[in-house]
Design an enzyme around this catalytic site. Structure first.
Site, PDB file in Angstrom:
ATOM      1  N   ASP A 129       0.801  -1.235   0.000  1.00  0.00           N
ATOM      2  CA  ASP A 129       0.000   0.000   0.000  1.00  0.00           C
ATOM      3  C   ASP A 129       0.830   1.280   0.000  1.00  0.00           C
ATOM      4  O   ASP A 129       0.322   2.351  -0.299  1.00  0.00           O
ATOM      5  CB  ASP A 129      -0.947   0.016   1.210  1.00  0.00           C
ATOM      6  N   HIS A 130       2.116   1.193   0.310  1.00  0.00           N
ATOM      7  CA  HIS A 130       2.903   2.410   0.536  1.00  0.00           C
ATOM      8  C   HIS A 130       3.650   2.919  -0.694  1.00  0.00           C
ATOM      9  O   HIS A 130       4.058   4.078  -0.716  1.00  0.00           O
ATOM     10  CB  HIS A 130       3.934   2.161   1.649  1.00  0.00           C
ATOM     11  N   ASP A 194       3.604  -0.674  11.415  1.00  0.00           N
ATOM     12  CA  ASP A 194       3.138   0.648  11.019  1.00  0.00           C
ATOM     13  C   ASP A 194       2.500   1.280  12.244  1.00  0.00           C
ATOM     14  O   ASP A 194       1.797   0.611  13.004  1.00  0.00           O
ATOM     15  CB  ASP A 194       2.119   0.555   9.880  1.00  0.00           C
ATOM     16  N   ARG A 477      -2.056  12.706  10.022  1.00  0.00           N
ATOM     17  CA  ARG A 477      -0.771  13.306  10.359  1.00  0.00           C
ATOM     18  C   ARG A 477      -0.536  14.502   9.444  1.00  0.00           C
ATOM     19  O   ARG A 477      -0.803  14.432   8.260  1.00  0.00           O
ATOM     20  CB  ARG A 477       0.319  12.240  10.158  1.00  0.00           C
ATOM     21  N   SER A 672       5.617   7.990  12.566  1.00  0.00           N
ATOM     22  CA  SER A 672       5.568   6.649  11.988  1.00  0.00           C
ATOM     23  C   SER A 672       6.579   5.720  12.659  1.00  0.00           C
ATOM     24  O   SER A 672       7.636   6.163  13.092  1.00  0.00           O
ATOM     25  CB  SER A 672       5.862   6.701  10.489  1.00  0.00           C
ATOM     26  N   ARG A 674       8.980   4.078  11.930  1.00  0.00           N
ATOM     27  CA  ARG A 674       9.947   3.912  10.849  1.00  0.00           C
ATOM     28  C   ARG A 674      11.231   3.286  11.371  1.00  0.00           C
ATOM     29  O   ARG A 674      12.080   3.957  11.945  1.00  0.00           O
ATOM     30  CB  ARG A 674      10.208   5.283  10.224  1.00  0.00           C
TER      31      ARG A 674
END
Length: 782
Positions: A129-130, A194, A477, A672, A674
């Site tokens: 999806d990213h 995520d 965000r 996020s 990350r």
């Protein structure tokens, strides 16, 4: 199944609920096996283990339990002996499943490959999806993404097949919407790579965002560690109505708690107001709990969740949840570490921003506030959808606003985009006419079923970089440059229906509750409050089949990573701890102010390098503000005396065997989950990150990679650090939980001072540090 459930219900009426229910359960245990999802027919919902663990812990603690505690403690590895103290002890947990989005799955799967294990130990999925950039529209953007990202998709698909991981192809939808539709259910514990994984709390799940190394632990069958969360209660009374939406609940809570107010805690919603919120509305609220730093958020099981489960083909889970409903709601008399009360009757529509998701304003006031602060009033783009607000109900309410404008001859003054949350949502809203009503007629564009502009995957062309402008979104965000890489874009977060109204009006200075629009014929009119069906009357249209089952035996599947690839790179183990103190490290950068994971490891165009550690490390800290000169990505190299970009200076230090540290401000690493924000400093020679305070996930990610996340015992000591200092970390030979370390700071004028540094390492995490990383330690234990 129906006959069994009816019989159970009759027995419960006769025997009563509570402890005696277990005897009913035991009598029908053989018939009660219910699959966790239609994709995993041999993995079953295990409410018996959940209930058993809850009973053990409740007896030990001798007090009522919150819902959060029931689900978390219900997944303890050792409920009899685990030390439990909210906010202090570390819990060893056994989550039920793992979910990974494609940007983070690359590194997670690379780490899993490095572990040498043949197959995942729990049901796991990958969601593409990213990596889909929004440019012209869903069909074209998806086709281009498949071509551009072919190598990555092939890697993830083959790795999933080899190691037993389900693979959702590009176009399937956003990970969190897919989880809600297929995998979340009341009482399940899921970890996802995520930060918006808490979305599943809208279905009574404990879903926690983690780094890829944590996901590898769970996939490897190792007990997963989590600091025992505190519990913040949010008691809801009254009823949502009119223009007020579920989004306004979390926008208000964000304004109360701020971006770090939920750190170390689970936010647990309860009270009579809960029943006025749809299941997908509850998911919206939980999704944005990430913006207040919460570990996760959760709602109690109720009839809204039961209906959603039934509508998404999981009626058997709903029936089983009914049987165990006492375990899926808080105990009467349970106590919260903090309690917030919200009366939904009095809640007004909110819009938060710009530049931070906790700057809350009522919609009725934001126009005046914008004028006072010099924020652009003209709305350039309205964007609805995302993992936060892309449900059938969201689209219906937005469509009801758009249709009123169309009926009066109006279209959007601003650009307008819609991002469906999943292929199922896209197909269903298209079938039911929402697509043409919202988009084709009102002037918008349907984007791919993907994250798109929400995460910076937006090839925006209508404004130049540096041009001051305003956008309104239903995303989660809105940090500086988050959506379009333009630091001058003022992004505001609100509900899809308010976004639609403001896109039609074209200005922030419009309150749909009181203000009038002018129809094509000159008539003044007010928009009626939005309305939309909670769920489709005709059931969901699944759309295209985009799921790839892993084969029963994937051992013969080959996973190729080309040594010349610029997008994928097999991992080399990090070096072990040297065995002594860390001496004379340079301060690479002293960061000033907010430093999110977007600042540490930017997304957008850098997403393509998520599987190549060396290449993506070229974005390390390029968004952080240097306290020395207030510049971004411009620091002094103290070996050469020249200024350069942060990654370049770090590489130069590493090439010359000079270790370095980063010094930072409050809530360092928020945003996020990350993992690359922790991997990159480690890869480029960083040894420690010393800050006033950390965001939870980032602190854990640093520990997993063998970096020392340390906090000033006295936050004002941050001011004592100078850009040209060297720092030694003392006390590592006796490194122990709860025992502070010391920073010996040497200034260029020859003076020295010793500063006390705190840490939150436990014994297991200290072993990670000593081994060089959690993955190294896992290999040592095999």
């Amino acid at each position: 199944m129906a006959t069994y459930c009816l019989t159970v219900a009759r027995l419960q009426l006769a025997l009563g609920h509570g402890a005696r229910r277990l005897h009913v359960s035991a009598a029908y245990r053989a018939k009660a096996k219910v699959s966790m999802s239609r994709f995993e027919p041999t993995s079953f919902v295990n409410y018996e283990r959940l209930q058993s663990n809850i009973d053990i812990v409740r007896k030990r603690l001798n007090r009522p339990l919150t819902l959060s505690e029931k689900i978390v403690y219900g997944h303890l590895d050792d409920p009899h002996n685990q030390e439990i103290d909210r906010g202090r002890t570390y819990l060893r947990l056994r989550p039920d499943r793992v979910a990974m989005q494609d940007a983070t799955a690359q590194m997670a799967m690379l780490q899993f490959i490095s572990s040498g294990l043949p197959k995942v130990a729990v049901p796991s999925t990958i969601h593409c999806d990213h990596l889909i950039e929004a440019q012209t529209g869903g069909v074209q953007d998806l086709a281009r993404a498949k071509e551009v990202n072919q190598e990555v998709y092939k890697f993830l698909s083959s790795a999933g097949a080899k190691y037993g991981v389900g693979f959702w192809k590009p176009g399937s939808g956003i990970i969190h919407q897919i989880i809600l539709e297929n995998y979340a259910y009341p009482g399940v514990m899921l970890i996802g790579t995520d930060s918006h994984t808490p979305n599943g709390g809208g279905l009574g799940s404990i879903c926690i965002g983690v780094g890829g190394a944590d996901a590898v632990d769970v996939m490897a069958g190792i007990a997963w560690e989590l600091k025992c969360p505190k519990v913040i209660g949010v008691k809801l009374t009254g009823t949502l109505s009119g223009w007020t939406s579920p989004k306004d609940v979390i926008l208000k809570v964000a304004g109360i708690l701020t971006v770090k107010g939920g750190t170390g805690a689970i936010v647990e919603y309860h009270g009579p107001g809960v029943d006025s919120i749809s299941c997908t509305g509850m998911a919206t609220i939980c999704n944005m709990g990430a913006e207040i730093g919460a570990t996760t958020s959760v709602f109690p099981y109720n009839h809204r969740m039961r209906t959603y489960l039934e509508k998404t083909g999981r009626g058997q889970i709903a029936a089983l949840a009914d049987e165990y409903s006492d375990s899926l709601v808080p105990d009467e008399g349970c106590e919260y570490d903090e309690l917030i009360e919200l009366n939904l009757d009095q809640l007004k529509p909110h819009i938060n921003g710009p530049f931070t998701p906790d700057l809350a304003h009522p919609v009725s006031e934001v126009g005046a506030i914008a004028e006072k602060n010099g924020w652009p009033l003209e709305v350039k783009v309205g964007l609805i959808g995302s993992c936060t607000n892309s449900s059938y109900e969201d689209m219906g309410r937005a469509a009801s606003v758009a249709k009123q404008a169309l009926d009066k001859g109006l279209t959007c003054k601003a650009q307008f985009t819609v991002t469906p949350g999943s292929e199922q949502i896209r197909a269903t809203i298209e079938r039911d006419g929402y697509v043409s009503v919202i988009l084709g007629d009102v002037g918008g564009v349907v984007l791919a079923n993907a994250c798109g502009p929400c995460i910076g995957q937006w090839d925006r062309q209508d404004v130049k970089k540096g041009e001051k402008n305003t956008i309104v979104t239903s995303f989660n965000r809105n940090f500086t440059a988050r959506n379009d890489a333009n630091p001058a874009t003022h992004a505001f977060v609100t509900s899809p229906e308010i976004v639609t109204a403001l896109a039609i009006a074209g200005t922030l200075n419009f309150n749909p509750e009181t203000d009038y629009l002018t129809a094509a014929n000159g008539e003044k009119f007010k928009l009626d409050p939005p309305n939309g069906d909670e769920l489709p009357a005709k059931d969901f249209d699944p759309g295209q089949d985009t799921y790839q089952h892993p084969p029963p035996d994937g051992s013969s599947v080959k996973v190729d990573v080309s040594p010349t690839s610029n997008r994928l790179q097999l991992l080399e183990p990090f070096g072990k701890w040297c065995g002594g103190d860390l001496e004379d490290m340079k301060v690479l950068i002293k960061v000033k102010g907010k430093c999110t994971t977007d600042h540490i490891s930017a997304a957008g165009p850098w997403l393509k390098f998520r599987g190549h550690l060396d290449n993506i490390s070229n974005n390390m800290l390029i968004g952080a503000v240097n306290s020395e000169n207030d510049a971004i990505n411009k620091i002094k190299n103290y070996l050469t005396g020249e200024y350069g970009q942060v990654p370049d200076v770090a590489r130069h230090y590493k090439a010359n065997s000079v270790s370095w540290v980063v010094v930072g401000d409050d809530n360092y690493g928020e945003g996020s989950s990350r993992e690359h924000a922790a991997l990159e400093p480690r890869h480029l020679g960083g040894k420690a990150i010393i800050v006033k305070s950390f965001a939870r996930i980032h602190e854990t990610n640093l520990k997993k990679q063998g970096v020392l996340p340390l906090t000033f015992s006295n936050p004002s000591d941050y001011d004592k650090i100078r850009p040209d200092d060297t720092i030694s970390i003392r006390g590592l030979k006796t490194f122990a939980p709860g025992k502070p370390l010391t920073a010996l700071v040497k200034h260029s004028d020859g003076s020295e001072e010793a500063l006390e540094l705190n840490h939150t390492f436990n014994e297991t995490q200290i072993e990670w540090f000593q081994a060089g990383s959690a993955l190294n330690r896992m290999k040592e234990l095999q």
